[in-house]
Scaffold this motif. Structure first.
Motif, PDB file in Angstrom:
ATOM      1  N   VAL A  48       0.865  -1.179   0.000  1.00 31.38           N
ATOM      2  CA  VAL A  48       0.000   0.000   0.000  1.00 31.38           C
ATOM      3  C   VAL A  48       0.899   1.224   0.000  1.00 31.38           C
ATOM      4  O   VAL A  48       1.801   1.329   0.847  1.00 31.38           O
ATOM      5  CB  VAL A  48      -0.923   0.009   1.234  1.00 31.38           C
ATOM      6  CG1 VAL A  48      -1.808   1.253   1.228  1.00 31.38           C
ATOM      7  CG2 VAL A  48      -1.771  -1.259   1.271  1.00 31.38           C
ATOM      8  N   ALA A  49       0.701   2.142  -0.952  1.00 31.70           N
ATOM      9  CA  ALA A  49       1.634   3.258  -1.085  1.00 31.70           C
ATOM     10  C   ALA A  49       0.933   4.516  -1.571  1.00 31.70           C
ATOM     11  O   ALA A  49      -0.091   4.450  -2.277  1.00 31.70           O
ATOM     12  CB  ALA A  49       2.755   2.887  -2.050  1.00 31.70           C
ATOM     13  N   SER A  50       1.510   5.639  -1.195  1.00 30.15           N
ATOM     14  CA  SER A  50       1.020   6.933  -1.658  1.00 30.15           C
ATOM     15  C   SER A  50       1.453   7.180  -3.096  1.00 30.15           C
ATOM     16  O   SER A  50       2.570   6.836  -3.499  1.00 30.15           O
ATOM     17  CB  SER A  50       1.562   8.047  -0.755  1.00 30.15           C
ATOM     18  OG  SER A  50       1.256   9.323  -1.298  1.00 30.15           O
ATOM     19  N   VAL A  51       0.560   7.785  -3.856  1.00 33.29           N
ATOM     20  CA  VAL A  51       0.854   8.238  -5.206  1.00 33.29           C
ATOM     21  C   VAL A  51       0.814   9.762  -5.167  1.00 33.29           C
ATOM     22  O   VAL A  51      -0.163  10.346  -4.686  1.00 33.29           O
ATOM     23  CB  VAL A  51      -0.171   7.701  -6.216  1.00 33.29           C
ATOM     24  CG1 VAL A  51       0.097   8.255  -7.612  1.00 33.29           C
ATOM     25  CG2 VAL A  51      -0.174   6.175  -6.233  1.00 33.29           C
ATOM     26  N   SER A  52       1.854  10.405  -5.644  1.00 31.75           N
ATOM     27  CA  SER A  52       1.882  11.865  -5.582  1.00 31.75           C
ATOM     28  C   SER A  52       0.792  12.441  -6.480  1.00 31.75           C
ATOM     29  O   SER A  52       0.425  11.842  -7.503  1.00 31.75           O
ATOM     30  CB  SER A  52       3.241  12.398  -6.021  1.00 31.75           C
ATOM     31  OG  SER A  52       3.386  12.288  -7.424  1.00 31.75           O
ATOM     32  N   PRO A  53       0.282  13.621  -6.120  1.00 29.59           N
ATOM     33  CA  PRO A  53      -0.741  14.247  -6.972  1.00 29.59           C
ATOM     34  C   PRO A  53      -0.279  14.420  -8.414  1.00 29.59           C
ATOM     35  O   PRO A  53      -1.092  14.300  -9.338  1.00 29.59           O
ATOM     36  CB  PRO A  53      -0.980  15.596  -6.282  1.00 29.59           C
ATOM     37  CG  PRO A  53      -0.678  15.323  -4.832  1.00 29.59           C
ATOM     38  CD  PRO A  53       0.477  14.364  -4.859  1.00 29.59           C
ATOM     39  N   ASP A  54       1.031  14.686  -8.605  1.00 26.56           N
ATOM     40  CA  ASP A  54       1.541  14.860  -9.965  1.00 26.56           C
ATOM     41  C   ASP A  54       1.486  13.572 -10.776  1.00 26.56           C
ATOM     42  O   ASP A  54       1.389  13.611 -12.009  1.00 26.56           O
ATOM     43  CB  ASP A  54       2.985  15.375  -9.928  1.00 26.56           C
ATOM     44  CG  ASP A  54       3.085  16.807  -9.424  1.00 26.56           C
ATOM     45  OD1 ASP A  54       2.051  17.520  -9.469  1.00 26.56           O
ATOM     46  OD2 ASP A  54       4.180  17.207  -8.991  1.00 26.56           O
ATOM     47  N   ASP A  55       1.567  12.433 -10.098  1.00 21.59           N
ATOM     48  CA  ASP A  55       1.579  11.143 -10.792  1.00 21.59           C
ATOM     49  C   ASP A  55       0.205  10.464 -10.799  1.00 21.59           C
ATOM     50  O   ASP A  55       0.057   9.373 -11.366  1.00 21.59           O
ATOM     51  CB  ASP A  55       2.590  10.200 -10.121  1.00 21.59           C
ATOM     52  CG  ASP A  55       4.024  10.706 -10.237  1.00 21.59           C
ATOM     53  OD1 ASP A  55       4.316  11.408 -11.219  1.00 21.59           O
ATOM     54  OD2 ASP A  55       4.839  10.394  -9.334  1.00 21.59           O
ATOM     55  N   ALA A  56      -0.782  11.095 -10.163  1.00 26.26           N
ATOM     56  CA  ALA A  56      -2.078  10.435  -9.977  1.00 26.26           C
ATOM     57  C   ALA A  56      -2.761  10.111 -11.297  1.00 26.26           C
ATOM     58  O   ALA A  56      -3.326   9.031 -11.473  1.00 26.26           O
ATOM     59  CB  ALA A  56      -2.985  11.303  -9.111  1.00 26.26           C
ATOM     60  N   ALA A  57      -2.717  11.043 -12.257  1.00 26.62           N
ATOM     61  CA  ALA A  57      -3.399  10.808 -13.529  1.00 26.62           C
ATOM     62  C   ALA A  57      -2.789   9.629 -14.271  1.00 26.62           C
ATOM     63  O   ALA A  57      -3.502   8.841 -14.908  1.00 26.62           O
ATOM     64  CB  ALA A  57      -3.358  12.064 -14.392  1.00 26.62           C
ATOM     65  N   GLY A  58      -1.474   9.496 -14.189  1.00 29.85           N
ATOM     66  CA  GLY A  58      -0.829   8.371 -14.845  1.00 29.85           C
ATOM     67  C   GLY A  58      -1.146   7.048 -14.167  1.00 29.85           C
ATOM     68  O   GLY A  58      -1.218   6.010 -14.830  1.00 29.85           O
ATOM     69  N   HIS A  59      -1.348   7.081 -12.857  1.00 29.68           N
ATOM     70  CA  HIS A  59      -1.605   5.850 -12.102  1.00 29.68           C
ATOM     71  C   HIS A  59      -3.078   5.455 -12.158  1.00 29.68           C
ATOM     72  O   HIS A  59      -3.405   4.296 -12.459  1.00 29.68           O
ATOM     73  CB  HIS A  59      -1.170   6.042 -10.651  1.00 29.68           C
ATOM     74  CG  HIS A  59      -1.250   4.800  -9.824  1.00 29.68           C
ATOM     75  ND1 HIS A  59      -0.187   3.934  -9.676  1.00 29.68           N
ATOM     76  CD2 HIS A  59      -2.272   4.256  -9.109  1.00 29.68           C
ATOM     77  CE1 HIS A  59      -0.544   2.916  -8.903  1.00 29.68           C
ATOM     78  NE2 HIS A  59      -1.804   3.092  -8.549  1.00 29.68           N
ATOM     79  N   PHE A  60      -3.960   6.408 -11.876  1.00 36.52           N
ATOM     80  CA  PHE A  60      -5.390   6.107 -11.761  1.00 36.52           C
ATOM     81  C   PHE A  60      -6.192   6.453 -13.017  1.00 36.52           C
ATOM     82  O   PHE A  60      -7.408   6.246 -13.038  1.00 36.52           O
ATOM     83  CB  PHE A  60      -5.997   6.848 -10.570  1.00 36.52           C
ATOM     84  CG  PHE A  60      -5.489   6.391  -9.226  1.00 36.52           C
ATOM     85  CD1 PHE A  60      -5.910   5.181  -8.691  1.00 36.52           C
ATOM     86  CD2 PHE A  60      -4.589   7.152  -8.507  1.00 36.52           C
ATOM     87  CE1 PHE A  60      -5.462   4.751  -7.446  1.00 36.52           C
ATOM     88  CE2 PHE A  60      -4.126   6.735  -7.257  1.00 36.52           C
ATOM     89  CZ  PHE A  60      -4.563   5.528  -6.723  1.00 36.52           C
ATOM     90  N   THR A  61      -5.556   6.998 -14.032  1.00 36.63           N
ATOM     91  CA  THR A  61      -6.182   7.445 -15.281  1.00 36.63           C
ATOM     92  C   THR A  61      -7.399   8.331 -14.983  1.00 36.63           C
ATOM     93  O   THR A  61      -7.309   9.250 -14.178  1.00 36.63           O
ATOM     94  CB  THR A  61      -6.557   6.232 -16.180  1.00 36.63           C
ATOM     95  OG1 THR A  61      -7.547   5.420 -15.533  1.00 36.63           O
ATOM     96  CG2 THR A  61      -5.326   5.375 -16.467  1.00 36.63           C
ATOM     97  N   TRP A  62      -8.558   8.026 -15.603  1.00 37.83           N
ATOM     98  CA  TRP A  62      -9.729   8.909 -15.494  1.00 37.83           C
ATOM     99  C   TRP A  62     -10.275   9.011 -14.074  1.00 37.83           C
ATOM    100  O   TRP A  62     -10.983   9.958 -13.730  1.00 37.83           O
ATOM    101  CB  TRP A  62     -10.844   8.422 -16.424  1.00 37.83           C
ATOM    102  CG  TRP A  62     -11.368   7.061 -16.079  1.00 37.83           C
ATOM    103  CD1 TRP A  62     -10.899   5.862 -16.517  1.00 37.83           C
ATOM    104  CD2 TRP A  62     -12.461   6.753 -15.200  1.00 37.83           C
ATOM    105  NE1 TRP A  62     -11.620   4.821 -15.980  1.00 37.83           N
ATOM    106  CE2 TRP A  62     -12.592   5.331 -15.179  1.00 37.83           C
ATOM    107  CE3 TRP A  62     -13.354   7.516 -14.442  1.00 37.83           C
ATOM    108  CZ2 TRP A  62     -13.572   4.682 -14.419  1.00 37.83           C
ATOM    109  CZ3 TRP A  62     -14.320   6.869 -13.695  1.00 37.83           C
ATOM    110  CH2 TRP A  62     -14.434   5.474 -13.684  1.00 37.83           C
TER     111      TRP A  62
END
Length: 311
Positions: free
Chosen positions: A253-267
């Motif tokens: 379980v890990a944090s995703v930075s706001p800058d990388d969120a779109a790439g990780h979680f897409t829409w």
């Protein structure tokens, strides 16, 4: 009552139909496919073939009914770039029902949503009620859907016992293919159960059976022009959701930075980043609605969201 239900074979509708029938109501369900028609007939409902765009069908079915529950929404086009078109189709249906039911004091209940009502604050049934142009943080499509809810509530002035049931982004339960199922799929794909930032932002939820019960109560007794909240969990921290998913999938379980969120979680990134707690205190007091289904974390822990996906 004889109740016409649009979206009757959908995720919410397929719970509302047996809830209504179990309470002694007769249900007429709109079905756009053979599969939907078969499911409705099996549930004990009368089938009316047609789509949300068949306004004459909607008009005739409403005229023959003692009340209408409008659940259908073109989610397929709404989340593929056509939210405004979906909201426009929704408005045409609402206007059609308004024409038929005007002056009858018959109930008309629609489904709406809670996301974006009061970002960062606990939204109540009184939020999102301002008249006039809707702008600010609202995108055009969601703004139109909020305007549709306003138009429905305003039908009270035309002799219709109209009400709006706002649903949280997650109406959970066994068989859910919505937001939570998508988050689980993303965790599987990425090999990590992620959350954005510190994961403290809150996500409201309700079990499908509790939402269905509220739609029945709204049909039977909601005051004209009322707005109701189908909220059981006021706000579950997204990090807590990620932790349950990680435990069941055996993933970190890990944090995703706001800058990388779109790439990780897409829409889904924009939704998961929102802090959207919602209260249903007014609804519970007004209608005596008390959720009895499992909360979101308990439902996730039951394991059905983690069944092996089809191969």
């Amino acid at each position: 009552m004889r109740v016409f239900v649009t979206g009757a074979s959908g995720w919410i509708g397929s719970a509302v139909v047996p809830e209504l029938i179990g309470a002694g109501h007769q249900v007429v369900g709109l079905a756009r496919s053979d599969a939907s028609a078969a499911a409705l007939a099996e549930a004990g409902a009368e089938v009316r073939r047609g789509t949300l765009d068949d306004l004459d069908t909607l008009r005739d079915a409403a005229a023959e009914s003692d009340g209408v529950i409008h659940l259908a929404f073109k989610h397929d086009i709404a989340f593929s770039g056509g939210f405004e078109d979906a909201a426009d189709a929704d408005r045409r249906a609402i206007d059609t029902f308004g024409e038929v039911l005007s002056g009858s004091d018959r109930p008309f209940v629609i489904a709406s949503g809670t996301l974006g009502l009061a970002p960062g604050q606990v939204a109540t049934e009184q939020d999102g009620q301002a008249s006039g142009p809707i702008g600010g943080h609202w995108a055009a499509g969601p703004a139109k859907r909020l305007a549709n809810a306003h138009a429905t509530a305003a039908l009270a002035d035309r002799g219709i016992r109209s009400s709006v049931v706002r649903l949280p982004p997650t109406v959970h339960g066994d068989g859910d293919h919505g937001f939570m199922a998508t988050v689980v799929s993303i965790a599987r794909e990425k090999g990590v159960s992620g959350y954005i930032g510190d994961g403290a932002n809150r996500w409201p939820a309700v079990h499908r059976s509790d939402a269905a019960h509220l739609f029945r109560l709204a049909l039977e007794s909601a005051p004209a022009g009322s707005t109701l909240h189908a909220i059981a969990d006021q706000g579950v921290p997204i990090r807590a959701v990620a932790e349950v998913i990680g435990r069941h999938l055996g993933l970190p379980v890990a944090s995703v930075s706001p800058d990388d969120a779109a790439g990780h979680f897409t829409w889904l990134a924009a939704f998961l980043a929102m802090d959207s707690p919602v209260s249903s205190a007014y609804t519970r007091e007004l209608l005596g609605w008390q959720p009895t289904g499992p909360g979101l974390l308990d439902d996730l822990d039951k394991g059905h969201y983690f069944a092996a996906p089809p191969v």
